[in-house]
Design an enzyme around this catalytic site. Structure first.
Site, PDB file in Angstrom:
ATOM      1  CB  THR A   1     -26.872  42.467  44.664  1.00 29.43           C
ATOM      2  OG1 THR A   1     -27.458  41.903  45.963  1.00 29.43           O
ATOM      3  CG2 THR A   1     -25.417  43.008  45.235  1.00 29.43           C
ATOM      4  CB  CYS A   2     -30.207  39.641  42.299  1.00 28.92           C
ATOM      5  SG  CYS A   2     -29.125  38.524  42.613  1.00 28.92           S
ATOM      6  CG  ASN A   3     -29.639  37.188  46.638  1.00 32.53           C
ATOM      7  OD1 ASN A   3     -30.831  36.847  46.202  1.00 32.53           O
ATOM      8  ND2 ASN A   3     -28.534  36.551  46.546  1.00 32.53           N
ATOM      9  NE  ARG A   4     -26.790  40.846  50.864  1.00 35.79           N
ATOM     10  CZ  ARG A   4     -27.003  40.387  52.011  1.00 35.79           C
ATOM     11  NH1 ARG A   4     -27.439  41.097  52.826  1.00 35.79           N
ATOM     12  NH2 ARG A   4     -27.067  38.959  52.204  1.00 35.79           N
TER      13      ARG A   4
ATOM     14  CD  GLU B   1     -23.338  33.979  46.563  1.00 27.67           C
ATOM     15  OE1 GLU B   1     -23.704  33.316  45.710  1.00 27.67           O
ATOM     16  OE2 GLU B   1     -24.106  34.915  47.011  1.00 27.67           O
TER      17      GLU B   1
ATOM     18  CD  GLN C   1     -22.568  36.744  41.881  1.00 29.90           C
ATOM     19  OE1 GLN C   1     -23.219  35.898  42.463  1.00 29.90           O
ATOM     20  NE2 GLN C   1     -22.852  37.111  40.451  1.00 29.90           N
TER      21      GLN C   1
ATOM     22  CD  GLN D   1     -23.001  40.600  43.996  1.00 29.04           C
ATOM     23  OE1 GLN D   1     -23.471  40.343  45.076  1.00 29.04           O
ATOM     24  NE2 GLN D   1     -23.887  40.142  42.990  1.00 29.04           N
TER      25      GLN D   1
ATOM     26  CB  ALA E   1     -28.340  18.065  23.931  1.00 28.38           C
TER      27      ALA E   1
ATOM     28  CG  MET F   1     -29.013  18.575  35.503  1.00 25.09           C
ATOM     29  SD  MET F   1     -28.455  19.753  36.830  1.00 25.09           S
ATOM     30  CE  MET F   1     -27.875  18.516  38.202  1.00 25.09           C
TER      31      MET F   1
END
Lengths: 434, 263
Positions: A49-52, A114, A116, A120, A190, A193
């Site tokens: 994944t993007c973190n591991r 989280e 997600q 994954q 617009a 946030m």
């Protein structure tokens, strides 16, 4: 065989290293097959994944496997062995199990709790199952990990606390309205946030979204991006009558919604509750307006305070989650220990079955050819089975009796296995006489 | 009668403990256990009322019987509400009330000849509709208390762990309104038939404070329903009106109970 985890995460490696170590989704199956080919690797799951980037494996010899897997990672990423050594971690045995359980339960995530991560890991496990690189042990381990993740999520409040400003805003809106999908949403300005918050609302099913911006053209662009409708900024007072959720983030120097304006709107909307998020600095909505009945106004400071509280609460809940993980590691290790006896049990069952089969076949043949009586044949068969089954144990018992220590341990083991009572005084006397 | 009564009381006590434990511990297992204990308690309470009938005692002989029935309807109502929305904290408020009503009802319940005669006709309608109406209003009060708690936390911007387990304000507000809308006609019938019954029994009884309070309660709920649809009376105002109406009912019941105890 032992579990081994080798990999890197945002804790051990910067993004440029993680990028190089990452495995593209389309090559996952091929890479898994290559990993399985490495000597001593019995089973493997690959999480990228993007973190591991982590390899969950079952190996014969952890030390040798670690070296070979590191070599593989080096070859795959083009990083030299030093870079691999400094940016990766390796866990073996119960530490490996603990790591797999912690990652799946999102206790090792960048934002603890989280949702997600578990998804994954599930995807990684599914890919490994498709590539046929998981066997019964790793499969059982992963299933347990998913069970623990569910337990941590349901038995603690770890996932109940939103972990970003926009998700805090959406969470607060859900404290007022039961049906976000049916709520009418008005976005004023617009800003980025506001857009993020609306995207979160859309994720929760919101569809009745309107954008009011000073520049209608820019408002229309955001509305198109969000699949919303652009409305006139000048008719703000009218919009406040139908809107249930208002998210404001204009660059105005003065408040654009005064207390009086909102008071009048509340009267016309028959006091139906209105939820307002003011992300603008300086503020778009008069702070006094929040004191009106059925008006729930949150400024950016309130959201930030909530966010800090939520993150602290998540960390607190994570401690409970860690205890659960340790508990489950112990349970899994206990299960693993029971698996050590499995091969012997299998062999014993096979041996007994073979002996019985051989003797029953022989007896059947005798009955056909010799015309022996049934009773006699059955007795002979039973005697033969007993003799054959006890042959090995008796030889071992006799042999060990002659050795130093007199085979006491073996005798005790036999008594335990066959649930035999301690010898009676009569037997002891007979033994002494012999 | 005694056996079912004591079992019911024990089950309601256990359910109360479990609901409170759920609020404190936030364990889903405890909540499931609390719900099942309550379901069994409601069933047992039903058997207790049925047992009275089998003994040829009128379960609606007097205020005590009415309170006992209210306790049952209240607990049963909570079970039904639980099917529609998950408001665990409501159990911690309502089950103790059902327990209290059941116990109080038993203490002041008439036995012997009076109970065999019991309330019939106008009296039976009065007491039954009162039990149903009061149960609905009691549930609405519980929901309103939760509404005020949740609303206060949102206004103060201090949401705790309990707030996170409560349903949205909208859900609480709609539920309280529905329960009041359901309870009000029943309460109206109860008041009308109560007046007719007392007139039938004693002729004119003259002015009594409980009549004035009952009238005021009726006005509060009528005003609440009308004001909501015409002026948008909702939220805190509606919650406080519901709570004050229910407190008025409690006062009337206490007056009746004291009057009865004094002969």
């Amino acid at each position: 065989m032992r579990f081994l985890v080798l990999g890197c995460s945002f804790r051990t490696a910067p993004v440029d290293i993680r990028e190089r170590l990452a495995f593209p989704r389309e090559r996952l199956s091929e890479c898994l097959a290559e990993i399985k080919e490495i000597t001593g690797v019995r089973e493997a799951v690959l999480l990228s994944t993007c973190n591991r980037v982590e390899l969950y494996t079952l190996v014969d010899h952890p030390n040798r496997a670690e070296g070979l897997l590191k070599e593989y990672l080096s070859k795959h990423s083009g990083l030299d062995s030093d870079a691999i050594a400094t940016s990766t971690f390796c866990y073996v045995g119960d530490e490996a199990l603990k790591h797999i359980f912690r990652v799946t339960s999102s206790l090792d995530a960048m934002v603890v709790g989280e949702a997600q991560v578990a998804g994954q890991v599930k995807e990684a496990f599914a890919a490994a199952t498709d590539a046929d690189t998981v066997g019964p042990m790793l499969s059982r381990c992963m299933q347990r990990a998913f069970g623990i993740a569910k337990r941590v999520r349901t038995e603690t409040d770890i996932a109940r606390h939103p972990a970003s400003i926009s998700s805090v805003a959406v969470d607060l809106a859900k404290r007022v309205f039961d049906d976000i999908a049916g709520a009418a949403i008005l976005v004023i300005g617009a800003g980025e946030m506001a857009e993020l918050a609306v995207r979160h609302l859309i994720g929760d099913g919101a569809s009745r979204i309107h954008v009011a911006n000073r520049s209608l053209e820019r408002g229309q662009k955001l509305a198109d991006d969000l699949g919303a409708k652009a409305v006139l900024f000048e008719q703000l007072e009218e919009h406040l009558i139908w809107a249930d959720v208002v998210i404001s983030s204009t660059g105005s120097r003065e408040p654009i919604i005064s207390r009086d304006m909102l008071f009048a709107a509340m009267k016309r909307r028959k006091q139906r509750p209105i939820f307002m998020v003011d992300i603008a600095v300086p503020r778009d909505i008069d702070a006094d307006a929040g004191r009106l009945a059925n008006v729930y106004l949150f400024a950016v400071d309130d959201l930030e305070k909530d966010l800090a509280d939520n993150l602290a609460a998540r960390r607190k809940e994570a401690v409970v989650g860690e205890e659960m993980v340790l508990e489950e590691v112990e349970l899994f290790l206990a299960w693993l220990r029971t698996q050590n006896a499995a091969p012997v049990i299998r062999q014993l069952r096979q041996h007994f079955t073979e002996v019985v089969k051989f003797e029953t076949d022989r007896t059947a043949k005798r009955l056909q050819t010799n015309g022996q009586s049934d009773d006699k044949a059955m007795k002979a068969m039973a005697d033969a089975i007993v003799k054959k089954l006890l042959h090995g144990p008796m030889i071992q018992l006799k042999r060990s009796a002659g050795e130093t220590g007199g085979g006491t341990e073996l005798r005790q083991a036999v008594r335990l296995l066959f649930e035999l009572d301690e010898p009676t005084a009569e037997i002891e006397t007979e033994r002494e006489e012999l | 009668m005694h056996l079912f009564f004591w079992i019911t009381l024990a089950l309601y006590t256990l359910a109360t403990t479990l609901y409170v434990a759920n609020v404190l511990s936030r364990s889903d297992r405890v909540l499931v256990a609390a719900r099942w204990v309550l379901v069994v308690g409601v069933a047992c309470h039903f058997l207790q009322i049925g047992d009275l009938c089998l003994q040829r005692l009128n379960p609606l002989a007097d205020t005590g019987g009415m309170l006992n029935l209210t306790g049952w309807v209240l607990a049963g109502g909570l079970v039904l509400v639980g099917f529609r929305c998950r408001i665990a904290a409501l159990g911690a408020l309502v089950v103790p009330l059902a327990l209290l009503l059941t116990a109080a009802g038993r203490i002041i319940m008439t036995t012997g000849e009076v109970a065999k005669r019991g309330a019939k006709g106008l009296g039976a309608i009065h007491l039954t509709s009162m039990a149903l109406g009061v149960a609905c209003i009691a549930l609405a009060t519980g929901v309103s208390v939760l509404y005020l708690y949740q609303e206060g936390a949102l206004k103060r911007r201090r949401l705790g762990a309990i707030n996170r387990r409560l349903p949205p304000l909208n859900t609480l507000e709609h539920l309280a309104h529905r329960l009041v809308t359901l309870g009000f006609p029943l309460f109206t019938i109860a008041v009308a038939f109560g007046v007719a019954w007392l007139t039938q029994l004693y002729g004119s009884t003259g002015f009594r404070i409980e009549y004035a309070i009952s009238g005021a309660i009726w006005l509060i709920f009528a005003g609440l329903i009308v004001a909501r649809s015409t002026m948008g009376w909702r939220g805190r105002r509606a919650a406080w009106a519901t709570i004050s109406g229910f407190l008025g009912i409690v006062v009337v019941v206490v007056i009746y109970a004291v009057r009865r105890a004094g002969g």
